[in-house]
Motif scaffolding. Structure first.
Motif, PDB file in Angstrom:
ATOM      1  N   ASP A 128       1.087  -1.345  -0.096  1.00  0.00           N
ATOM      2  CA  ASP A 128       0.273  -0.649   0.123  1.00  0.00           C
ATOM      3  C   ASP A 128       0.869   1.393  -0.058  1.00  0.00           C
ATOM      4  N   SER A 129       1.792   1.049   0.744  1.00  0.00           N
ATOM      5  CA  SER A 129       2.533   2.336   1.000  1.00  0.00           C
ATOM      6  C   SER A 129       3.603   2.509  -0.511  1.00  0.00           C
ATOM      7  N   GLY A 184       3.492   5.049  -6.850  1.00  0.00           N
ATOM      8  CA  GLY A 184       1.997   5.053  -8.008  1.00  0.00           C
ATOM      9  C   GLY A 184       2.337   3.154  -9.353  1.00  0.00           C
ATOM     10  N   GLU A 185       3.750   2.430  -8.479  1.00  0.00           N
ATOM     11  CA  GLU A 185       3.652   1.711  -9.106  1.00  0.00           C
ATOM     12  C   GLU A 185       2.682   0.347  -8.871  1.00  0.00           C
ATOM     13  N   ASP A 236       2.416  -7.460  -7.950  1.00  0.00           N
ATOM     14  CA  ASP A 236       3.491  -9.011  -8.121  1.00  0.00           C
ATOM     15  C   ASP A 236       3.843  -9.362  -6.244  1.00  0.00           C
ATOM     16  N   LEU A 237       3.285  -8.359  -5.642  1.00  0.00           N
ATOM     17  CA  LEU A 237       4.118  -8.493  -3.905  1.00  0.00           C
ATOM     18  C   LEU A 237       2.423  -8.740  -3.533  1.00  0.00           C
ATOM     19  N   ARG A 238       1.279  -8.459  -4.344  1.00  0.00           N
ATOM     20  CA  ARG A 238       0.372  -8.843  -3.522  1.00  0.00           C
ATOM     21  C   ARG A 238       0.086 -10.551  -3.731  1.00  0.00           C
ATOM     22  N   ASP A 239       0.278 -11.094  -4.942  1.00  0.00           N
ATOM     23  CA  ASP A 239       0.622 -12.209  -5.406  1.00  0.00           C
ATOM     24  C   ASP A 239       1.806 -12.809  -4.109  1.00  0.00           C
ATOM     25  N   TYR A 240       2.605 -12.412  -3.935  1.00  0.00           N
ATOM     26  CA  TYR A 240       3.988 -12.922  -2.982  1.00  0.00           C
ATOM     27  C   TYR A 240       2.612 -13.679  -2.261  1.00  0.00           C
TER      28      TYR A 240
END
Length: 110
Positions: free
Chosen positions: A79-80, A86-87, A93-97
């Protein structure tokens, strides 16, 4: 200009392991010290271009709660990062991980 102060107090045992951790803020609605079982703090040193970290947890922090704490920290770092840069693609990808991490650690995702 307004100034706020955050104070973390750590009580240590004879081996310098955290027994209790509390935090308080001058900007909080109450002046209460809030007890916590773990904390991660990361600061950016602009002069040396590196991060400084302070990771603490009490001796009685349950492992299942530590796993959840890591999971939620990873989620909120996403989130931060999104807010700061804005990436969107890399945050996805981080959410998938994070989903993979939750699965491997048997953490119920909310």
């Amino acid at each position: 200009m307004k100034t706020a102060e955050v104070k973390v107090t750590v009580e240590l045992d004879a081996q310098n392991l955290p027994e209790t951790i509390t935090w308080e803020s001058t900007d909080a609605k109450t002046n209460d010290k809030v007890p916590v079982k773990a904390m991660f703090m990361a600061l950016w040193d602009h002069n040396y271009k590196n991060s400084m970290r302070l990771d603490l947890w009490t001796k009685d922090m349950p492992v299942d709660e530590m796993k959840r704490f890591f999971y939620e920290t990873l989620q909120t770092l996403g989130d931060s990062f999104l807010k700061a840069t804005g990436e969107k693609n890399i945050v996805e990808d981080l959410r998938d991980y994070c989903a993979h991490f939750a699965d491997k650690m048997n953490i119920e995702q909310k």
